[in-house]
Design a protein around this motif. Sequence first.
Motif, PDB file in Angstrom:
ATOM      1  N   HIS A 302       8.600   7.789   6.547  1.00  7.94           N
ATOM      2  CA  HIS A 302       7.812   6.645   7.001  1.00  7.94           C
ATOM      3  C   HIS A 302       6.853   7.054   8.124  1.00  7.94           C
ATOM      4  O   HIS A 302       7.153   7.934   8.930  1.00  7.94           O
ATOM      5  N   THR A 336      11.303  -0.943   3.898  1.00  5.67           N
ATOM      6  CA  THR A 336       9.976  -0.438   3.557  1.00  5.67           C
ATOM      7  C   THR A 336      10.141   0.775   2.642  1.00  5.67           C
ATOM      8  O   THR A 336      10.925   1.677   2.942  1.00  5.67           O
ATOM      9  N   GLY A 340       6.127   4.551   3.582  1.00  3.98           N
ATOM     10  CA  GLY A 340       5.523   3.317   4.059  1.00  3.98           C
ATOM     11  C   GLY A 340       5.147   3.384   5.531  1.00  3.98           C
ATOM     12  O   GLY A 340       5.421   4.374   6.229  1.00  3.98           O
ATOM     13  N   VAL A 342       5.177   1.562   9.391  1.00  5.12           N
ATOM     14  CA  VAL A 342       5.827   0.641  10.312  1.00  5.12           C
ATOM     15  C   VAL A 342       5.123   0.769  11.665  1.00  5.12           C
ATOM     16  O   VAL A 342       4.955   1.881  12.180  1.00  5.12           O
ATOM     17  N   ASP A 359       5.361  -4.136   9.007  1.00  2.00           N
ATOM     18  CA  ASP A 359       5.612  -3.164   7.936  1.00  2.00           C
ATOM     19  C   ASP A 359       4.865  -3.579   6.683  1.00  2.00           C
ATOM     20  O   ASP A 359       4.382  -4.708   6.573  1.00  2.00           O
ATOM     21  N   ASN A 360       4.747  -2.660   5.740  1.00  4.85           N
ATOM     22  CA  ASN A 360       4.136  -2.941   4.436  1.00  4.85           C
ATOM     23  C   ASN A 360       5.172  -2.824   3.331  1.00  4.85           C
ATOM     24  O   ASN A 360       4.915  -2.270   2.267  1.00  4.85           O
ATOM     25  N   GLY A 361       6.363  -3.378   3.622  1.00  3.90           N
ATOM     26  CA  GLY A 361       7.490  -3.261   2.708  1.00  3.90           C
ATOM     27  C   GLY A 361       7.509  -4.317   1.628  1.00  3.90           C
ATOM     28  O   GLY A 361       6.468  -4.839   1.209  1.00  3.90           O
ATOM     29  N   GLY A 417       4.362  -7.020   2.754  1.00  2.00           N
ATOM     30  CA  GLY A 417       4.920  -6.660   4.051  1.00  2.00           C
ATOM     31  C   GLY A 417       5.274  -7.857   4.904  1.00  2.00           C
ATOM     32  O   GLY A 417       5.032  -9.009   4.533  1.00  2.00           O
TER      33      GLY A 417
END
Length: 430
Positions: A302, A336, A340, A342, A359-361, A417
């Motif tokens: 990450h 995530t 990804g 964070v 985040d882009n989870g 996210g």
Amino acid sequence: MAKNSFSRVLGHVLLLVLFCLLLGWVLEQTAWVLVIGLGCYLAWTLRHMSRFYDWLSTHPNEPPPEARGVWGEIFDSIYHLQRRDSKMRSRLQAVIDRIQSSTSALRDAVVMIDSEGHLEWWNHAAERLLGLRTPDDSGQHVANLIRDPRFIEYFERGDFRDPLEIPAPIDLNVQLQYAITRYGPGDRLMVVRDVTRVHNLEQMRKDFVANVSHELRTPLTVVVGYLETLLDMDDELNPRWKRPLQQMQQQASRMQALLQDLLLLARLETSDNPSEEELVDVRPLLEHIRKDAEALSGERGHHITLKIEGNTRLHGIEGELRSAFSNLAFNAVKYTPDQGEVTLHWWSDDKGQHLSVIDNGVGIAPQHINRLTERFYRVDTSRASTTGGTGLGLAIVKHVLLRHQGRLQITSVPERGSTFSCHFPPNRAA
């Protein structure tokens, strides 16, 4: 209507003038008869005006005086307006009496407070729960009668979205819930409810969870210790037992983490006000959490970044803040996907100090957001074993923020996210 009345008065005056002219022509004294006639009419008008003024000044609630002609019609119209107004006031008074009777019968206290914080009206339950006295306390400021610092802060802050629960001012064994609603030009309606039974049940539940967690900690520590000892004996251990023992150790470790979170949550719930506050510098705290998040990510790769803007000194308890911030950061890493992003973003402005964990989870559906801070609530139960969480992280975050007068804001878009933001009031900044 006014035009017709004016025409009638003008018609009467013209008839009087014609009569006086006719009589004056007969008596050959036209000017004198006209002057005397108009003077008598003026005197008659002034007399009725005087009666009308005396009636308005001394007896406006009684029927108007008797009269004839135009003034009689005026007095009759006023009398009808009086009757209609009296009936309307009677109906309104009946409605007010019914409202007061119904609110007086409520078991919850109802208090009306004006825009300056002074008491205007209350029901009988308010006298029983709050100790208000009629009429001595009428017009008193509410802070002079309910002197708990938590209530004064709640009332002056003006944020009434959530109710306040504190002990009653006349009996500390009674727990009251204060809910305030704004109405009118700055006026407030305060409803006070006795929640002692619910509070005691909740306290029993908290004590039960804390006691059970405390009692389970010692035997679980013994089990984990023996499992570690057995796993260290690789040469003497039967290969068939190695995998079962590893699974037992994994689950026992999860149980230990769960008990630790339960004990921490029980300790946080014992008081809403931290008693051992200090001046915390958030910068090194967040830098340490970022490194821990990178270690947790490991081979998943990450990209974890930290942005800090503005004042980083905050009044609070460092251990509790570390627990809250790390829970948010670790959750972002867990949910995530690999590679990804964070971001931990700290900033300050005129509204206070803030931390956002972005985040882009996988994101969260809207119907789950309001329940995320509940104990053991999971959006997807199938992820429980893969993430290794206890389901208590966000509940801990919520209680830590409450103890620091902060609030948690959650925004999320599925598959794009989530953003978890902690907002602290300006008085928390150094």
